[in-house]
Design an enzyme around this catalytic site. Structure first.
Site, PDB file in Angstrom:
ATOM      1  N   LYS A 123      -2.683   5.868  -4.529  1.00 11.81           N
ATOM      2  CA  LYS A 123      -3.796   6.793  -4.254  1.00 11.81           C
ATOM      3  C   LYS A 123      -3.605   8.136  -4.945  1.00 11.81           C
ATOM      4  O   LYS A 123      -2.474   8.620  -5.092  1.00 11.81           O
ATOM      5  CB  LYS A 123      -3.915   7.018  -2.737  1.00 11.81           C
ATOM      6  CG  LYS A 123      -3.813   5.737  -1.908  1.00 11.81           C
ATOM      7  CD  LYS A 123      -4.034   5.958  -0.430  1.00 11.81           C
ATOM      8  CE  LYS A 123      -3.712   4.700   0.374  1.00 11.81           C
ATOM      9  NZ  LYS A 123      -2.284   4.606   0.773  1.00 11.81           N
ATOM     10  N   TYR A 140       3.231   9.866  -0.598  1.00 15.56           N
ATOM     11  CA  TYR A 140       4.334   9.262   0.170  1.00 15.56           C
ATOM     12  C   TYR A 140       5.678   9.434  -0.553  1.00 15.56           C
ATOM     13  O   TYR A 140       6.735   9.184   0.032  1.00 15.56           O
ATOM     14  CB  TYR A 140       4.101   7.757   0.437  1.00 15.56           C
ATOM     15  CG  TYR A 140       2.808   7.375   1.118  1.00 15.56           C
ATOM     16  CD1 TYR A 140       1.998   8.324   1.745  1.00 15.56           C
ATOM     17  CD2 TYR A 140       2.373   6.047   1.129  1.00 15.56           C
ATOM     18  CE1 TYR A 140       0.802   7.956   2.353  1.00 15.56           C
ATOM     19  CE2 TYR A 140       1.178   5.683   1.751  1.00 15.56           C
ATOM     20  CZ  TYR A 140       0.394   6.637   2.349  1.00 15.56           C
ATOM     21  OH  TYR A 140      -0.790   6.270   2.944  1.00 15.56           O
ATOM     22  N   ASP A 153       0.848  -1.195   0.000  1.00 15.93           N
ATOM     23  CA  ASP A 153       0.000   0.000   0.000  1.00 15.93           C
ATOM     24  C   ASP A 153       0.885   1.247   0.000  1.00 15.93           C
ATOM     25  O   ASP A 153       1.580   1.525   0.970  1.00 15.93           O
ATOM     26  CB  ASP A 153      -0.891   0.004   1.251  1.00 15.93           C
ATOM     27  CG  ASP A 153      -1.871   1.172   1.253  1.00 15.93           C
ATOM     28  OD1 ASP A 153      -2.989   1.006   0.732  1.00 15.93           O
ATOM     29  OD2 ASP A 153      -1.498   2.260   1.756  1.00 15.93           O
ATOM     30  N   HIS A 186      -7.609   9.530  -2.152  1.00 19.40           N
ATOM     31  CA  HIS A 186      -6.950   9.497  -0.839  1.00 19.40           C
ATOM     32  C   HIS A 186      -7.792  10.145   0.274  1.00 19.40           C
ATOM     33  O   HIS A 186      -7.860   9.623   1.377  1.00 19.40           O
ATOM     34  CB  HIS A 186      -5.581  10.182  -0.954  1.00 19.40           C
ATOM     35  CG  HIS A 186      -4.581   9.731   0.055  1.00 19.40           C
ATOM     36  ND1 HIS A 186      -3.245   9.591  -0.226  1.00 19.40           N
ATOM     37  CD2 HIS A 186      -4.716   9.401   1.366  1.00 19.40           C
ATOM     38  CE1 HIS A 186      -2.608   9.176   0.865  1.00 19.40           C
ATOM     39  NE2 HIS A 186      -3.471   9.067   1.846  1.00 19.40           N
TER      40      HIS A 186
END
Ligand code: NAD
Length: 278
Positions: A75, A50, A45, A108
């Site tokens: 996402k 990120y 994930d 998200h």
């Protein structure tokens, strides 16, 4: 380890336990994911925000694991809901990951005031039709956001990825998801390391009884209630420990005692709330 799979409402299967890479620094992510894949994780994930999709992609490519044995989620970030932006953002993610498709693509956050999650959702439905994302879903959606998605598009998301851990359980949205066939993915499943799980008596007692760690008890609590989890760690020993949760079963009483740990006033929340991003 044989990791159980769940069947989503679109018929696709998802490993119930995976590895999440939030806050794993980009320069450490390739090694961390390689390590996780080596240990036996098959579900990863990540998210555009990120900033480690490229590193995830490198680890996947280097692993030699057949693509259809992996389950990869990423996402759409909050600033790309409008116009054609979701498609551009999605293509960029696929390129960074070095993949032809992802298994799951999520919105998200709903960002209901500044974003346009309905427009984003319409795009995700096309990515699914085109086979570019095998399943599509949402994250951090509350009941009112889910109701709007279903009312406007008649398509129920495959998953809703929301913050759930012993001190913050979001029963209202989680019950709504279960009732409507949406799989619940618990982010921050261990409370993000922000409180000491062993200080909570029902967790400590169950850990002693089953001779496992407090983290293993909490993961088991999620899994036995049908939630999907992808705890994060970069330590090999913890990665192994978090995967080793299929050799014991909590009793109904133990589950209920952990259920009772949420103070119910929202004070146990450790991460952002959907209203934080407007
Ligand atoms: P988590 O609950 O997985 O906690 C991770 C922390 O728990 C670690 O940093 C470590 O301190 C501790 N930990 C991990 N394994 C342990 C063990 N065996 N024993 C003791 N302590 C241990 O929190 P998270 O990383 O925030 O959440 C998991 C994943 O969920 C993320 O990596 C990300 O993929 C996803 N996520 C999604 C959202 C979202 O908005 N959709 C937000 C946050 C996280």
């Amino acid at each position: 380890t044989e990791i159980p799979e769940l069947t989503l409402n679109d018929g696709n299967r998802i490993p119930q336990l995976g590895y999440g890479v939030f806050k794993v620094p980009p320069e450490e992510t390739e090694h961390a994911v390689a390590q996780a894949l080596e240990i036996g994780y098959r579900h990863i994930d990540t998210a555009t925000i990120y900033q480690n999709e490229a590193a995830v992609g490198k680890a996947i490519a280097a692993s030699g694991i057949p693509r259809d044995e992996l389950f990869i989620t990423t996402k759409l970030w909050n600033d790309r809901h409008h116009g054609d932006e979701p498609r551009i953002a999605f293509q960029e993610s696929l390129e960074r990951l070095g993949l032809d498709y992802v298994d799951l693509y999520l919105i998200h956050w709903p960002v209901e005031e500044t974003g346009d999650f309905l427009n984003a959702w319409q795009h995700l439905l096309r990515f699914k039709d085109e086979g570019l994302s095998r399943s599509v879903g949402v994250s951090n959606f509350l009941v009112r956001h889910l109701e709007r998605v279903v009312a406007e598009t008649d398509v129920v998301p495959a998953v809703n990825q929301i913050q759930i851990h012993p001190r913050y359980q979001q029963r209202e949205v989680s019950d709504w998801c279960i009732k409507h066939g949406i799989a619940v993915e618990a982010w921050g499943p261990l409370g993000q390391g922000k409180y000491d799980l062993s200080e909570l008596a029902p967790i400590r007692i169950a850990a002693e009884r089953h001779e496992v760690s407090p983290a293993q008890v909490v993961l088991r609590w999620h899994l036995q209630q049908g939630r999907i989890v992808f705890p994060k760690s970069v330590q090999p020993q913890r990665l192994r420990e978090n995967l080793d949760v299929f050799g014991f079963t909590l009793t109904d009483a133990e589950l209920a005692d952990i259920d009772a740990l949420d103070p119910g006033d929202g004070s146990g929340r450790t991460g952002s709330h959907p209203d934080d991003f407007r």
